[in-house]
Design a protein around this motif. Structure first.
Motif, short mmCIF file in Angstrom:
data_model
loop_
_atom_site.label_atom_id
_atom_site.label_comp_id
_atom_site.label_asym_id
_atom_site.label_seq_id
_atom_site.Cartn_x
_atom_site.Cartn_y
_atom_site.Cartn_z
N VAL A 57 0.83 -1.20 0.00
CA VAL A 57 0.00 0.00 0.00
C VAL A 57 0.87 1.26 0.00
CG1 VAL A 57 -0.23 0.24 2.50
CG2 VAL A 57 -2.08 0.96 1.03
N LEU A 58 2.05 1.12 0.54
CA LEU A 58 3.04 2.20 0.51
C LEU A 58 3.24 2.71 -0.90
CD1 LEU A 58 5.18 2.77 2.93
CD2 LEU A 58 6.75 1.70 1.38
N ARG A 59 3.42 1.77 -1.81
CA ARG A 59 3.63 2.10 -3.21
C ARG A 59 2.37 2.77 -3.78
NH1 ARG A 59 6.91 4.09 -6.31
NH2 ARG A 59 5.18 4.60 -7.52
N GLU A 60 1.22 2.24 -3.36
CA GLU A 60 -0.02 2.76 -3.93
C GLU A 60 -0.36 4.16 -3.43
OE1 GLU A 60 -2.08 -0.85 -3.23
OE2 GLU A 60 -1.09 -1.61 -5.01
N LEU A 61 0.15 4.50 -2.26
CA LEU A 61 -0.06 5.85 -1.76
C LEU A 61 0.82 6.86 -2.51
CD1 LEU A 61 -0.26 5.09 2.04
CD2 LEU A 61 -2.07 6.11 0.67
N LEU A 62 1.73 6.37 -3.32
CA LEU A 62 2.63 7.27 -4.05
C LEU A 62 2.16 7.52 -5.49
CD1 LEU A 62 6.09 5.97 -2.81
CD2 LEU A 62 5.04 8.16 -2.30
N HIS A 63 1.00 6.98 -5.84
CA HIS A 63 0.48 7.25 -7.18
C HIS A 63 0.02 8.71 -7.29
CE1 HIS A 63 0.84 3.25 -8.58
NE2 HIS A 63 -0.01 2.73 -7.74
N PRO A 64 0.05 9.24 -8.52
CA PRO A 64 -0.36 10.64 -8.68
C PRO A 64 -1.87 10.79 -8.76
CG PRO A 64 0.31 9.74 -10.77
CD PRO A 64 0.52 8.65 -9.77
#
Lengths: 263, 333
Positions: free
Chosen positions: A90-97
């Protein structure tokens, strides 16, 4: 924004359709479920019982619709999101624009593509195999679809709220079971809600889950007046607003306090 | 103006204290006890546009916590972070558009789909103009050697192949700042070289600011110009890489192959200004400070006790210096 959500949905659908064999198995599984329901009710009707004024054809249609709607309503993002929270992806997904909610809404629509394929094929095959009652009118069929679409949005926010508890509890499986239990009882998935005691019906009337299965099927049969259909849609609109606000609130609260797993 | 400004940054975690055994768990359920732990303690630094910064420290020193605060994933307990004019944890999505990030094992590639599909989604999500996307893709494919990988499913890629694709995905939208958290972990030397070259090339061409955390100090030696060293939540060094070596590592290691040793060199040279690290019948390993002594001095002193056949001189690398700092052998001022 909508174009981005569609792009995500397409991506997710493509990934899901990669497992075509799975879809086939789901369809088989659902058809067997329907057959079991049909045979049980056939036995009951053969005893000469008349249940709640429903004909055997109506009951058959009810269960064909229940099982076909099950993936459409139930294959949500709960497991996907819960798992992502648990393993830290989810860490990665929170970094989407793009906002977290939009991203997962895209995923939800992607899942809907698979579920839609499975649901519609199951429905058509069973309709041919067991015979069904057709919808009351084109208008009722359209209203049926509208209520289902709104339900998908209601369930989406409901799932977001449940899944975000994984930020605190790390529990994924338990929440999925809880969600399934709540939806299957109060939506009329197990049996038409009129078969339940009155107090269960009262709760179900208040909660937004009977609009997933029970209400749309009744609309399909033409049992609801136009005003009742309108009331249903307004009720869903209110629930969507409430759950949306609640989900946003929890998300903003969670995001400030969480320590994300992994690394 | 600095592109990243970090001022008096602090992050404390609440850690639940669990006692052992079933009883302890039950106790914890009803009466949880917490203790506070400071992961990042009053950290300040500025990073200019186009800098290549190595952010290093032991496991648990506070590196990842700092990076998470820089990307807006964690809210600082106190202090401030400003990244290109934005406060990341308040304007997370706006900030996301201008940054790229690689976090260890987390991925933005879609497991069951060919790599190129993930790239296409990134193009749509970041609204990369077609021309720019093509140009970048072509260039990245060349440097990172992705040609044969683009049409493969991600799940069929090796670790190194996956990381090369991941790095390309991260730079596709021309981010102003890129955070790379251990990008070379577990990769073979060729892939590592490949990735390092890529980072340097892109930095030179696009002035991308890169913050790199790693345990492979070769990464730092080859890529970074500046080192920020964090230990137990505080910065203990911040400055140029070369200066770092000057301050901490003015030491030289000389290895000698010897014969006919008459006495123990370790014992005989105890009074001298150098240190014998290793001594065997045929070899000696000596460390000395280059400011005070030269190799000739060493040769002079030890040749009293043995005959020197061969020697090999080596400047102490970053790795050895850090090992000593971590062990507490070098005490900072």
């Amino acid at each position: 924004m909508i174009r981005k959500i569609i792009a995500i949905a397409k991506q997710d659908a493509r990934e899901g359709l990669y497992y075509r064999f799975d879809l086939l198995l789901y369809i088989c599984n659902f058809m067997i479920q329907i057959a079991v329901y049909v045979f049980i009710w056939l036995a009951i009707y053969n005893q000469g019982n008349q249940i709640l004024g429903m004909s055997f054809e109506q009951v058959t249609t009810y269960y064909i619709l229940v099982v076909s709607l099950d993936p459409i309503i139930g294959w949500g993002i709960n497991e996907i999101l819960g798992e992502a929270i648990r393993d830290g992806q989810v860490l990665r997904e929170l970094l989407h624009p793009i906002s977290f909610f939009s991203y997962y809404f895209g995923i939800r629509i992607g899942e809907l593509v698979e579920a839609g394929i499975v649901g519609i094929i199951t429905f058509l095959l069973c309709a041919i195999l067991f015979g069904i009652v057709l919808p009351q009118s084109l208008f009722h069929f359209c209203a049926f679809l509208v209520v289902i679409v709104l339900s998908i949005i209601v369930i989406y926010f409901f799932e977001m709220i449940l899944s975000m508890s994984a930020f605190y509890t790390n529990s994924v499986w338990g929440i999925e079971i809880l969600k399934r239990a709540i939806i299957s009882i109060f939506s009329g998935m197990i049996a038409p809600l009129t078969l339940f005691p009155e107090w269960v019906q009262k709760i179900a009337n208040f909660l937004p889950f009977q609009e997933c299965i029970y209400t749309p099927i009744n609309i399909y049969f033409g049992e609801l007046s136009n005003i009742e259909i309108l009331q249903t849609i307004i009720k869903q609109g209110i629930w969507i607003t409430v759950l949306y606000l609640l989900a946003k609130f929890i998300f903003h609260k969670a995001i400030k306090n969480i320590t994300i797993n992994g690394g | 103006m600095a592109i990243i400004e970090v001022k008096n940054l602090v992050k404390t975690y609440k850690i639940s204290e669990k006692q052992n055994g079933m009883l302890g768990y039950i106790k914890h359920l009803f009466h949880p006890k917490y203790r506070e732990q400071t992961a990042v303690n009053n950290v300040s630094f500025n990073i200019e546009e186009g800098e290549l910064v190595g952010y290093i420290g032991e496991n648990g020193a506070g590196k990842s916590t700092t990076i998470k605060m820089l990307t807006g994933l964690l809210t600082p307990t106190s202090g401030s972070v400003i990244v290109n004019g934005l406060v990341p944890n308040e304007k997370r999505i706006q900030n996301n558009k201008q940054i790229g990030a690689v976090f260890g094992q987390k991925t933005q590639l879609w497991w069951d789909l060919p790599v190129i599909e993930s790239f296409r989604l990134i193009k749509k999500m970041y609204e990369i103009p077609e021309g720019e996307y093509r140009k970048n893709l072509k260039k990245f494919t060349e440097i990172l050697q992705l040609e044969e990988l683009l049409d493969k499913q991600v799940k069929n890629l090796s670790l190194g192949q996956k990381m090369r694709c991941e790095i390309a995905a991260t730079f596709l939208h021309n981010p102003k700042i890129v955070y790379l958290d251990e990008p070379t972990i577990g990769l073979d030397i060729l892939v590592k070289d490949n990735i390092r070259k890529f980072i340097k090339d892109i930095n030179k061409e696009k002035k991308t600011t890169v913050i790199l955390t790693t345990h492979d100090l070769k990464d730092i030696e080859e890529v970074c110009d500046r080192i920020i060293l964090i230990d137990k939540g505080s910065i203990i060094y911040d400055g140029e890489k070369e200066k770092f070596k000057d301050i901490y590592g003015n030491k030289i290691i000389a290895e000698f192959v010897v014969k006919n040793k008459t006495k123990s060199v370790t014992l005989e040279t105890q009074e001298e200004d150098f240190e014998v690290i290793e001594e065997t019948e045929n070899s000696l390993k000596i460390r000395f400070n280059h400011d005070k002594l030269t190799v000739i001095n060493i040769v002079d002193s030890i040749s009293k006790y043995c005959e020197i056949l061969d020697m090999h001189v080596q400047e102490q690398g970053l790795e050895e210096i850090l090992k000593e700092i971590y062990r507490g052998e070098i005490i900072r001022d």
